[in-house]
Design a protein around this motif. Structure first.
Motif, short mmCIF file in Angstrom:
data_model
loop_
_atom_site.label_atom_id
_atom_site.label_comp_id
_atom_site.label_asym_id
_atom_site.label_seq_id
_atom_site.Cartn_x
_atom_site.Cartn_y
_atom_site.Cartn_z
N UNK A 148 -24.66 31.80 150.89
CA UNK A 148 -24.79 33.10 151.57
C UNK A 148 -24.49 34.28 150.66
N UNK A 149 -24.20 34.03 149.38
CA UNK A 149 -24.25 35.09 148.39
C UNK A 149 -23.04 35.97 148.17
N UNK A 150 -21.85 35.53 148.58
CA UNK A 150 -20.67 36.35 148.31
C UNK A 150 -19.39 35.54 148.43
N UNK A 151 -18.28 36.19 148.07
CA UNK A 151 -16.97 35.55 148.19
C UNK A 151 -16.56 35.37 149.64
N UNK A 207 -28.67 47.33 155.84
CA UNK A 207 -28.49 45.94 155.44
C UNK A 207 -29.32 45.05 156.37
N UNK A 208 -30.56 45.43 156.53
CA UNK A 208 -31.46 44.82 157.50
C UNK A 208 -31.61 43.30 157.29
N UNK A 410 -28.52 43.57 135.36
CA UNK A 410 -29.84 43.01 135.66
C UNK A 410 -30.62 42.74 134.38
N UNK A 411 -30.69 43.74 133.50
CA UNK A 411 -31.58 43.67 132.34
C UNK A 411 -30.97 43.00 131.12
N UNK A 412 -29.64 42.92 131.08
CA UNK A 412 -29.00 42.25 129.94
C UNK A 412 -28.61 40.81 130.25
N UNK A 413 -28.30 40.53 131.50
CA UNK A 413 -27.82 39.18 131.84
C UNK A 413 -28.68 38.47 132.88
N UNK A 414 -29.68 39.15 133.45
CA UNK A 414 -30.51 38.50 134.46
C UNK A 414 -29.80 38.24 135.76
N UNK A 415 -28.78 39.03 136.05
CA UNK A 415 -27.98 38.86 137.27
C UNK A 415 -28.10 40.15 138.09
N UNK A 416 -28.43 40.01 139.37
CA UNK A 416 -28.56 41.17 140.26
C UNK A 416 -27.29 41.24 141.12
N UNK A 417 -26.40 42.18 140.85
CA UNK A 417 -25.14 42.25 141.60
C UNK A 417 -25.28 43.05 142.88
N UNK A 418 -24.33 42.90 143.78
CA UNK A 418 -24.26 43.75 144.96
C UNK A 418 -23.78 45.14 144.52
N UNK A 419 -24.01 46.14 145.36
CA UNK A 419 -23.52 47.47 145.04
C UNK A 419 -21.99 47.51 145.01
N UNK A 420 -21.35 46.63 145.77
CA UNK A 420 -19.89 46.54 145.72
C UNK A 420 -19.45 46.10 144.32
N UNK A 421 -20.05 45.02 143.82
CA UNK A 421 -19.71 44.52 142.49
C UNK A 421 -20.05 45.54 141.41
N UNK A 422 -21.09 46.35 141.63
CA UNK A 422 -21.50 47.35 140.65
C UNK A 422 -20.40 48.38 140.40
N UNK A 423 -19.53 48.63 141.39
CA UNK A 423 -18.42 49.55 141.18
C UNK A 423 -17.45 48.99 140.14
N UNK A 424 -17.18 47.70 140.21
CA UNK A 424 -16.31 47.08 139.21
C UNK A 424 -16.95 47.11 137.83
N UNK A 449 -27.16 40.95 144.96
CA UNK A 449 -27.71 42.22 145.39
C UNK A 449 -28.94 42.19 146.26
N UNK A 450 -29.32 41.03 146.80
CA UNK A 450 -30.51 40.97 147.65
C UNK A 450 -30.46 42.02 148.76
N UNK A 451 -29.32 42.11 149.42
CA UNK A 451 -29.16 42.99 150.57
C UNK A 451 -29.33 44.46 150.21
N UNK A 452 -29.08 44.80 148.94
CA UNK A 452 -29.10 46.19 148.51
C UNK A 452 -30.40 46.62 147.85
N UNK A 453 -31.37 45.71 147.78
CA UNK A 453 -32.61 46.01 147.05
C UNK A 453 -33.29 47.30 147.51
N UNK A 454 -33.45 47.54 148.82
CA UNK A 454 -34.11 48.79 149.25
C UNK A 454 -33.38 50.04 148.78
N UNK A 455 -32.03 50.02 148.84
CA UNK A 455 -31.24 51.18 148.41
C UNK A 455 -31.39 51.40 146.91
#
Length: 461
Positions: A148-151, A207-208, A410-424, A449-455
């Motif tokens: 389900x994609x999170x902690x 978060x549709x 995303x572009x250096x590691x191929x990982x799409x983080x959530x916007x929450x993780x992006x703050x860290x 970051x699937x849930x945040x893609x539209x934003x």
């Protein structure tokens, strides 16, 4: 400060000195509502004490459900028995070998633990290239790889198992970004439990995908006007109306005892794995741990195992929103004051009259005006430090570099983080230049970051 708590409006006693220097006075009152008709007078808040740096001093101030002056059970008398029963079942589960074995199996086979401690080599090299080849090695704790994609699944599954264990078939919860709601829905589906998720209408819109997944898993999703704090209030109220059959499954490290302790305990698997993995990878401990802070579940999950390790630096990153001076942020520890909200004492976003200030963040999972009592204590005792990253710093403000903080991973590691993780991740720009070669930094990548893609796409294209 009037706040909705389990069917009642509850007064938070915030104190301040009168202009003439006389004794502090509480502000606000108690308004009776719904199923709860009376409340005991809240205890007044003691004046702020100096930071306690000694580990011995910190230990002496921590008791069951209390972290110094923070935590506690500021609830109507009618709920004390329910919370005490929950605490008793929680303790039984912790010491029940069969329960622990079943949980370990479920975490391994259903959730997918343990999650990797990933060496972000290209991200590390990026920062070194900006600092004359000098800099730490950056690792990511990959909580985004959980089912389900999170902690959030760590705690949701464990508490759903407790609900099932004590015969509570109706699980009630509240969610912000939808990750906890999704995790709880999946855990309830696995165990054959009914699930009701309260969620702010505005969060349901942004978060549709998570809302649709929750419904697909069989959960009933209830829209609430306001934000996550209002969804949490409605979940409490629903629980109060059916205490005998329902179970309130809290996903945030807030609320009355034992709720914050339960969440922290079940999330502490993150830090336990990190310590073991670090020892295996480089034969030691991390030098710096970084995690975003909404209410505190993922930060405590990473930090807790290392609190006694004074040589490990703990950094929590809150949502700076549009900036601290704008008033549109969720930086509770950075910019808040002490008060009582949703049944516990912690730092809060409140105005001079003790009224809650509406939080803001581009990341729905970080919009809450309070924070974990334990993190409040770690701030006051000096064990952890807290800072904030704005919406733009987390996403696309860094125009002088090739990629924004979000795009960089995303572009250096191929990982799409959530916007929450992006703050860290955003705070690395400030922390990394202060560190030398050989230092090890672990960032908790708490969600995908699937849930945040539209934003994100709307802001970056």
């Amino acid at each position: 400060m009037a706040c909705i708590l389990q069917g009642a409006y509850v007064s938070s006693h915030r104190q301040f000195n009168d202009k003439d220097g006389s004794t502090p006075r509480p502000c606000s009152s108690v308004v009776v509502r719904s199923v709860v008709t009376t409340l005991e007078t809240m205890k007044t808040i003691t004046p702020c004490v100096p930071p306690l740096r000694s580990l011995k001093e910190r230990k002496e101030l921590i008791s069951e459900g209390k972290f110094g002056r923070f935590g506690g059970k500021f609830v109507p008398e009618t709920l004390v028995t329910c919370l005490s029963q929950l605490e008793a079942e929680f303790k039984k589960a912790l010491h029940d070998e069969l329960f622990q074995e079943e949980l370990a199996t479920a975490l391994r086979e259903f959730v997918g633990r343990e999650t990797p401690l990933y060496n972000a080599e290209r991200l590390s090299e990026y920062y070194k290239s900006k600092n004359s080849g000098e800099g730490p090695e950056i690792y990511l704790k990959r909580e985004d790889l959980n089912h389900c994609g999170s902690h959030k699944m760590n705690n949701a599954l464990a508490q759903a198992m407790i609900a099932n264990r004590i015969g509570k078939r109706d699980v009630i919860t509240a969610t912000g970004a939808g990750q906890h709601g999704l995790a709880t829905s999946a855990a309830c589906a696995k165990l054959g439990l009914e699930c009701t998720v309260f969620m702010a209408a505005k969060d349901m819109d942004r978060q549709y995908s998570n809302v649709q997944f929750m419904k697909l898993l069989g959960a009933q999703v209830e829209a609430v006007n306001g934000s996550f704090k209002d969804a949490a209030s409605d979940a409490f109220r629903c629980w109060v109306e059916n205490l005998e059959k329902s179970y309130l499954l809290t996903g945030s490290a807030v609320g009355p005892h034992p709720c914050p302790t339960m969440v922290r305990e079940f999330q502490s698997v993150i830090g336990k794995e990190t310590k073991k993995q670090a020892l295996k990878k480089w034969g030691g401990k991390p030098d710096v741990l970084i995690a975003c802070v909404g209410t505190g579940s993922n930060a405590l999950g990473l930090f807790h195992e290392f609190i006694k390790d004074e040589d490990v630096r703990l950094i929590g990153v809150e949502a700076g929103g549009l900036g601290l001076k704008s008033g549109k942020h969720s930086s509770t520890l950075t910019n808040g004051e002490v008060g009582v909200y949703h049944g516990a004492m912690s730092y809060l976003l409140q105005d001079e009259y003790g009224q809650i200030i509406e939080p803001h963040s581009i990341a729905a999972g970080m919009e809450y005006p309070g924070v974990s009592p334990e993190l409040s204590f770690l701030k006051e005792s000096g064990r952890a430090q807290f800072c904030s990253a704005t919406d733009q710093e987390a996403l696309n403000a860094l125009t002088v570099v090739k990629f924004s903080a979000y795009e960089r991973l995303c572009k250096l590691e191929g990982i799409i983080p959530s916007l929450e993780a992006a703050h860290a991740l955003a705070i690395l720009d400030k922390v990394v230049p202060t560190l030398c070669n050989g230092h090890k930094v672990v960032v908790n990548c708490c969600g995908r970051g699937d849930k945040d893609a539209p934003i994100v796409l709307d802001r970056t294209i």
